[in-house]
Motif scaffolding. Structure first.
Motif, PDB file in Angstrom:
ATOM      1  N   LYS A  48      -9.292  -2.361  -1.411  1.00 60.62           N
ATOM      2  CA  LYS A  48     -10.657  -2.087  -1.876  1.00 60.62           C
ATOM      3  C   LYS A  48     -11.246  -0.887  -1.128  1.00 60.62           C
ATOM      4  CE  LYS A  48     -11.963  -6.562  -1.854  1.00 60.62           C
ATOM      5  NZ  LYS A  48     -12.862  -7.717  -1.890  1.00 60.62           N
ATOM      6  N   ALA A  49     -10.931  -0.809   0.180  1.00 57.74           N
ATOM      7  CA  ALA A  49     -11.458   0.304   0.965  1.00 57.74           C
ATOM      8  C   ALA A  49     -10.900   1.621   0.438  1.00 57.74           C
ATOM      9  CB  ALA A  49     -11.088   0.119   2.439  1.00 57.74           C
ATOM     10  N   HIS A  50      -9.647   1.591   0.009  1.00 55.58           N
ATOM     11  CA  HIS A  50      -8.951   2.803  -0.389  1.00 55.58           C
ATOM     12  C   HIS A  50      -9.248   3.190  -1.831  1.00 55.58           C
ATOM     13  CE1 HIS A  50      -5.596   5.647  -0.325  1.00 55.58           C
ATOM     14  NE2 HIS A  50      -5.593   5.473   0.978  1.00 55.58           N
ATOM     15  N   PHE A  51      -9.263   2.214  -2.707  1.00 53.52           N
ATOM     16  CA  PHE A  51      -9.366   2.516  -4.143  1.00 53.52           C
ATOM     17  C   PHE A  51     -10.691   2.094  -4.772  1.00 53.52           C
ATOM     18  CE2 PHE A  51      -4.826   2.494  -3.292  1.00 53.52           C
ATOM     19  CZ  PHE A  51      -4.430   3.676  -3.883  1.00 53.52           C
TER      20      PHE A  51
ATOM     21  N   LEU B  40       0.818  -1.208   0.000  1.00 51.12           N
ATOM     22  CA  LEU B  40       0.000   0.000   0.000  1.00 51.12           C
ATOM     23  C   LEU B  40       0.851   1.257   0.000  1.00 51.12           C
ATOM     24  CD1 LEU B  40      -2.903  -1.076   2.336  1.00 51.12           C
ATOM     25  CD2 LEU B  40      -3.048  -0.546  -0.091  1.00 51.12           C
ATOM     26  N   GLU B  41       1.955   1.213   0.760  1.00 44.71           N
ATOM     27  CA  GLU B  41       2.882   2.359   0.766  1.00 44.71           C
ATOM     28  C   GLU B  41       3.426   2.609  -0.634  1.00 44.71           C
ATOM     29  OE1 GLU B  41       6.198   2.309   3.547  1.00 44.71           O
ATOM     30  OE2 GLU B  41       4.768   1.590   5.052  1.00 44.71           O
TER      31      GLU B  41
ATOM     32  N   ASN C 214      -5.142 -11.327   2.158  1.00 43.03           N
ATOM     33  CA  ASN C 214      -6.555 -10.960   2.277  1.00 43.03           C
ATOM     34  C   ASN C 214      -6.739  -9.611   2.959  1.00 43.03           C
ATOM     35  OD1 ASN C 214      -7.849 -13.166   1.011  1.00 43.03           O
ATOM     36  ND2 ASN C 214      -7.344 -14.443   2.772  1.00 43.03           N
ATOM     37  N   ASP C 215      -5.954  -9.373   4.006  1.00 43.48           N
ATOM     38  CA  ASP C 215      -6.031  -8.084   4.715  1.00 43.48           C
ATOM     39  C   ASP C 215      -5.673  -6.931   3.793  1.00 43.48           C
ATOM     40  OD1 ASP C 215      -6.739  -9.388   6.972  1.00 43.48           O
ATOM     41  OD2 ASP C 215      -4.820  -9.120   8.029  1.00 43.48           O
TER      42      ASP C 215
END
Ligand SMILES: Nc1ncnc2c1ncn2[C@@H]1O[C@H](COP(=O)(O)OP(=O)(O)O)[C@@H](O)[C@H]1O
Ligand SMILES: [Mg+2]
Length: 265
Positions: free
Chosen positions: A201-204, A155-156, A194-195
């Motif tokens: 998905k929450a972010h993008f 993610l970073e 999975n995490d």
């Protein structure tokens, strides 16, 4: 007019080339006319298409530096049923030469303009660096497809990549969009994957493709046979996943067209 999609991530080994080759072949299998441009001097997409990088007459070097017309450098008989602009070590020299030249960011965009009508999709396999080659890809593209592995630091890396894309887009191509984010080498039994996937998905949101590319040894083996996975083992989970990704891209493009038409009416 063909849609130009750059496959990019500054990280190496995330599945850019595997995605470029297999998505191009899957699109071609749906009878779309496809051009794949290999911009990585490693020439992996070239070899994976069944074209010998040591034995090609013309590469992206001739296209970008010598400004030969695309129809003169393109290889039309690949094992993926798409057209290919090849790459090999010469393309490193293109990167260096372009640094010194005028209007150097727009070379690829200009080279593509006259042939866009001949293709439905143009995919660009980018090198894992922010070189002049990647800048050319960003300047020529309508959108960027980002393959990524769902790892701890993913993610970073992705946030850094999005910042870079935004800055580059401002400079060379204000209409550049994110086409989508593709989860590659995915193992659903891995909790961390999975995490990260949920956070993604929450972010993008719906920029994350529903299609997930599983870790599949056939995808890794296929390049040594010089063919996309669907021609090496069409029943493999990897080949099927890329066919499903092609379907998702086509559906999205059609929805976008409808939305654009509605907005105009
Ligand atoms: N879904 C997958 N399953 C198994 N191996 C994969 C998968 N995707 C890529 N690989 C392998 O991982 C390595 C890196 O992939 P590659 O597509 O070359 O990444 P990049 O172009 O981003 O450097 C290659 O050896 C490739 O065969
Ligand atoms: Mg690569």
């Amino acid at each position: 007019m063909g849609r130009v999609i750059a496959i990019a991530n500054q990280k190496g080994g995330v599945g850019k080339t595997t995605t470029a080759v297999n998505l191009a072949a899957s699109m071609a299998a749906t009878r779309r006319k496809v051009l794949l441009i290999d911009l990585d001097p490693q020439g992996n997409a070239t070899m994976g298409s069944g074209v010998d990088k040591y034995d090609v007459e013309n590469t992206a070097y001739e296209l970008l530096v010598e400004q030969k017309p695309l129809q003169d450098v393109v290889v039309t008989d690949t094992n993926g049923k798409y057209h290919l602009v090849a790459a090999n070590g010469d393309v490193t020299a293109a990167d260096v030469k372009l640094m010194e030249e005028f209007a150097r960011e727009q070379r690829l965009a200009n080279a593509l303009k006259p042939v866009l009508d001949h293709y439905d999709f143009v995919f660009i396999d980018c090198p894992p660096s922010l070189s002049m080659l990647t800048v050319n890809a960003m300047a020529a593209a309508d959108s960027i497809l980002v393959p990524m592995q769902c790892e701890y630091y993913a993610l970073e890396g992705l946030t850094a990549l999005m910042d870079t894309i935004e800055r580059l887009a401002e400079a060379v191509n204000p209409r550049l969009q994110i086409e989508g984010i593709l989860r590659t080498m995915y193992d659903p039994r891995n909790r961390l994957a999975n995490d990260v996937s949920e956070q993604l998905k929450a972010h993008f949101g719906d920029k994350v493709y529903r299609t997930v590319i599983p870790r599949n040894v056939r995808l890794a083996e296929a390049p040594s046979f010089g063919a996309p996975a669907m021609y090496y083992d069409k029943s493999s989970t990897g080949a099927k996943a890329y066919l499903s990704l092609a379907g998702e891209l086509i559906r999205r493009a059609e929805q976008q067209k409808k939305a654009d038409a509605a907005a105009e009416a």
